[in-house]
Design a protein around this motif. Structure first.
Motif, PDB file in Angstrom:
ATOM      1  N   ALA A   1      51.508  47.148 -14.310  1.00  0.00           N
ATOM      2  CA  ALA A   1      52.396  46.001 -14.597  1.00  0.00           C
ATOM      3  C   ALA A   1      52.055  45.255 -15.866  1.00  0.00           C
ATOM      4  N   PHE A   2      50.792  45.050 -16.203  1.00  0.00           N
ATOM      5  CA  PHE A   2      50.483  44.173 -17.509  1.00  0.00           C
ATOM      6  C   PHE A   2      50.856  45.309 -18.604  1.00  0.00           C
ATOM      7  N   GLY A   3      50.337  46.519 -18.321  1.00  0.00           N
ATOM      8  CA  GLY A   3      50.424  47.373 -19.656  1.00  0.00           C
ATOM      9  C   GLY A   3      51.986  47.583 -19.759  1.00  0.00           C
TER      10      GLY A   3
ATOM     11  N   VAL B   1      57.689  45.397 -27.947  1.00  0.00           N
ATOM     12  CA  VAL B   1      59.247  46.079 -28.485  1.00  0.00           C
ATOM     13  C   VAL B   1      60.146  44.661 -28.742  1.00  0.00           C
ATOM     14  N   ARG B   2      60.025  43.772 -27.947  1.00  0.00           N
ATOM     15  CA  ARG B   2      60.759  42.496 -28.063  1.00  0.00           C
ATOM     16  C   ARG B   2      60.610  41.635 -29.159  1.00  0.00           C
ATOM     17  N   ALA B   3      59.146  41.251 -29.305  1.00  0.00           N
ATOM     18  CA  ALA B   3      58.804  40.337 -30.273  1.00  0.00           C
ATOM     19  C   ALA B   3      58.350  40.806 -31.447  1.00  0.00           C
ATOM     20  N   ALA B   4      57.984  41.924 -31.688  1.00  0.00           N
ATOM     21  CA  ALA B   4      57.467  42.544 -33.078  1.00  0.00           C
ATOM     22  C   ALA B   4      57.986  43.761 -33.337  1.00  0.00           C
ATOM     23  N   ARG B   5      58.077  44.034 -34.733  1.00  0.00           N
ATOM     24  CA  ARG B   5      58.514  45.323 -35.086  1.00  0.00           C
ATOM     25  C   ARG B   5      57.044  46.169 -35.254  1.00  0.00           C
ATOM     26  N   LEU B   6      56.720  46.825 -34.349  1.00  0.00           N
ATOM     27  CA  LEU B   6      55.761  47.666 -34.260  1.00  0.00           C
ATOM     28  C   LEU B   6      55.906  49.027 -33.981  1.00  0.00           C
ATOM     29  N   ASP B   7      55.259  49.950 -34.478  1.00  0.00           N
ATOM     30  CA  ASP B   7      55.355  51.317 -34.278  1.00  0.00           C
ATOM     31  C   ASP B   7      54.583  52.058 -32.867  1.00  0.00           C
ATOM     32  N   VAL B   8      54.735  53.143 -32.487  1.00  0.00           N
ATOM     33  CA  VAL B   8      54.567  53.666 -31.342  1.00  0.00           C
ATOM     34  C   VAL B   8      52.881  53.068 -30.926  1.00  0.00           C
ATOM     35  N   VAL B   9      51.936  53.122 -32.121  1.00  0.00           N
ATOM     36  CA  VAL B   9      50.620  53.008 -31.858  1.00  0.00           C
ATOM     37  C   VAL B   9      50.592  51.399 -31.677  1.00  0.00           C
ATOM     38  N   GLY B  10      51.270  50.427 -32.256  1.00  0.00           N
ATOM     39  CA  GLY B  10      51.330  49.129 -32.001  1.00  0.00           C
ATOM     40  C   GLY B  10      51.695  48.909 -30.683  1.00  0.00           C
ATOM     41  N   VAL B  11      52.835  49.358 -30.093  1.00  0.00           N
ATOM     42  CA  VAL B  11      53.230  49.114 -28.899  1.00  0.00           C
ATOM     43  C   VAL B  11      52.331  49.511 -27.725  1.00  0.00           C
ATOM     44  N   ILE B  12      51.812  50.767 -27.668  1.00  0.00           N
ATOM     45  CA  ILE B  12      50.791  51.170 -26.774  1.00  0.00           C
ATOM     46  C   ILE B  12      49.622  50.350 -26.666  1.00  0.00           C
TER      47      ILE B  12
ATOM     48  N   ARG C   1      41.241  55.810 -14.512  1.00  0.00           N
ATOM     49  CA  ARG C   1      42.715  55.320 -13.874  1.00  0.00           C
ATOM     50  C   ARG C   1      43.263  54.266 -14.650  1.00  0.00           C
ATOM     51  N   TYR C   2      42.126  53.243 -14.771  1.00  0.00           N
ATOM     52  CA  TYR C   2      42.839  51.924 -15.432  1.00  0.00           C
ATOM     53  C   TYR C   2      43.188  52.403 -16.899  1.00  0.00           C
ATOM     54  N   PHE C   3      42.477  53.068 -17.712  1.00  0.00           N
ATOM     55  CA  PHE C   3      42.861  53.328 -18.956  1.00  0.00           C
ATOM     56  C   PHE C   3      44.189  54.345 -19.086  1.00  0.00           C
ATOM     57  N   THR C   4      44.436  55.242 -18.015  1.00  0.00           N
ATOM     58  CA  THR C   4      45.521  55.978 -17.815  1.00  0.00           C
ATOM     59  C   THR C   4      46.720  55.040 -17.749  1.00  0.00           C
ATOM     60  N   LEU C   5      46.682  54.193 -16.621  1.00  0.00           N
ATOM     61  CA  LEU C   5      47.835  53.515 -16.195  1.00  0.00           C
ATOM     62  C   LEU C   5      48.166  52.519 -17.413  1.00  0.00           C
ATOM     63  N   ALA C   6      47.312  51.844 -17.994  1.00  0.00           N
ATOM     64  CA  ALA C   6      47.662  50.975 -18.972  1.00  0.00           C
ATOM     65  C   ALA C   6      48.559  51.910 -20.240  1.00  0.00           C
ATOM     66  N   LEU C   7      47.960  52.978 -20.554  1.00  0.00           N
ATOM     67  CA  LEU C   7      48.408  53.970 -21.457  1.00  0.00           C
ATOM     68  C   LEU C   7      49.776  54.282 -20.931  1.00  0.00           C
ATOM     69  N   LEU C   8      50.066  54.688 -19.744  1.00  0.00           N
ATOM     70  CA  LEU C   8      51.282  54.902 -19.132  1.00  0.00           C
ATOM     71  C   LEU C   8      52.379  53.981 -19.081  1.00  0.00           C
ATOM     72  N   GLY C   9      51.868  52.715 -18.983  1.00  0.00           N
ATOM     73  CA  GLY C   9      52.599  51.456 -19.181  1.00  0.00           C
ATOM     74  C   GLY C   9      53.204  51.391 -20.372  1.00  0.00           C
ATOM     75  N   GLY C  10      52.459  51.435 -21.494  1.00  0.00           N
ATOM     76  CA  GLY C  10      52.800  51.426 -22.934  1.00  0.00           C
ATOM     77  C   GLY C  10      53.627  52.440 -23.266  1.00  0.00           C
ATOM     78  N   LEU C  11      53.558  53.971 -22.796  1.00  0.00           N
ATOM     79  CA  LEU C  11      54.549  54.870 -23.070  1.00  0.00           C
ATOM     80  C   LEU C  11      55.766  54.574 -22.596  1.00  0.00           C
ATOM     81  N   ILE C  12      55.914  54.259 -21.485  1.00  0.00           N
ATOM     82  CA  ILE C  12      57.115  54.028 -20.712  1.00  0.00           C
ATOM     83  C   ILE C  12      58.086  53.152 -21.446  1.00  0.00           C
ATOM     84  N   ALA C  13      57.142  51.775 -22.006  1.00  0.00           N
ATOM     85  CA  ALA C  13      58.068  50.624 -22.462  1.00  0.00           C
ATOM     86  C   ALA C  13      58.628  51.325 -23.743  1.00  0.00           C
ATOM     87  N   PHE C  14      57.554  51.912 -24.550  1.00  0.00           N
ATOM     88  CA  PHE C  14      58.055  52.641 -25.763  1.00  0.00           C
ATOM     89  C   PHE C  14      59.218  53.475 -25.615  1.00  0.00           C
TER      90      PHE C  14
END
Length: 216
Positions: A18-20, A28-39, A69-82
């Motif tokens: 959820a936090f990821g 995405v909403r507050a800053a113009r970041l690329d895929v690396v920045g968003v994730i 699993r912690y790293f993977t879920l955080a990464l997955l949350g970032g990828l979905i949002a991007f």
């Protein structure tokens, strides 16, 4: 430890995801970041508070670096949002909702883990709040915003309440998944009521213009 229970671990991983997602949506909403920045922002939001807690209590390496699993879920949350940024970037309420979910879960997990490591009531309360707000605070600083914990409707207070309920449950030997869910639910409800009705924590009294400030 309390967090070794499969159900408690599932709760912890849910908060991480959820936090990821929340952190990446904020990017995405507050800053113009690329895929690396968003994730990266998503992962920092998801993992930052837990890393701070684990370093303070001496649980090193932190759980984030011991369980993939912690790293993977955080990464997955970032990828979905991007990936879904065009669909999700206008959903301010979703960002707030996910933030409240992560806040609630991490306040409970942080306090219970602090007690597992032999800390007293005061430090456990503090680490419950730090776990809940740490990642989000780092996120806000990185996008040059005043941290939510310092300005938003009832943010640290709900986390403190959830941590207190958790500590009472542990000290009275009734702690388990049901009580953890109750504590998290109380935090979530208080947080969302604060958002809905714009209820702020008390601020300092204002008595007119500060004479030491320059006049416009």
């Amino acid at each position: 430890m309390t967090t070794e229970s499969p159900l408690m671990l599932a709760l912890d991983l849910t908060g991480t995801f959820a936090f990821g997602l929340n952190g990446a949506l904020t990017a995405v909403r507050a800053a113009r970041l690329d895929v690396v920045g968003v994730i990266a922002l998503g992962m920092i939001t998801a993992l930052g508070g837990g890393v701070i807690r684990d370093v303070i209590i001496g649980s090193v390496p932190p759980a984030t670096f011991q369980d993939w699993r912690y790293f993977t879920l955080a990464l997955l949350g970032g990828l979905i949002a991007f990936t879904l940024s065009r669909l999700l970037k206008r959903l301010t309420y979703l960002i707030t909702l996910l933030d409240a979910v992560g806040l609630s879960i991490f306040a409970v997990i942080g306090a219970s883990k602090a007690l597992d490591f032999g800390l007293g009531v005061g430090p456990a309360l503090l680490l419950g709040v730090v776990t809940a707000v740490g990642g989000g605070t780092i996120r806000d600083l990185l996008v040059l915003r005043i941290p939510t914990v310092l300005r938003s409707e009832l943010y640290a207070i709900p986390a403190l309440v959830a941590a207190a309920i958790t500590i009472i449950a542990v000290k009275t030997d009734v702690y388990g998944l049901p009580l953890a869910l109750v504590a998290a639910a109380v935090c979530f409800v208080i947080r969302m009521l604060g958002v809905r009705f714009r209820i702020d924590a008390p601020g300092p009294p204002r008595h007119g213009r500060d004479p030491d400030l320059p006049h416009s």
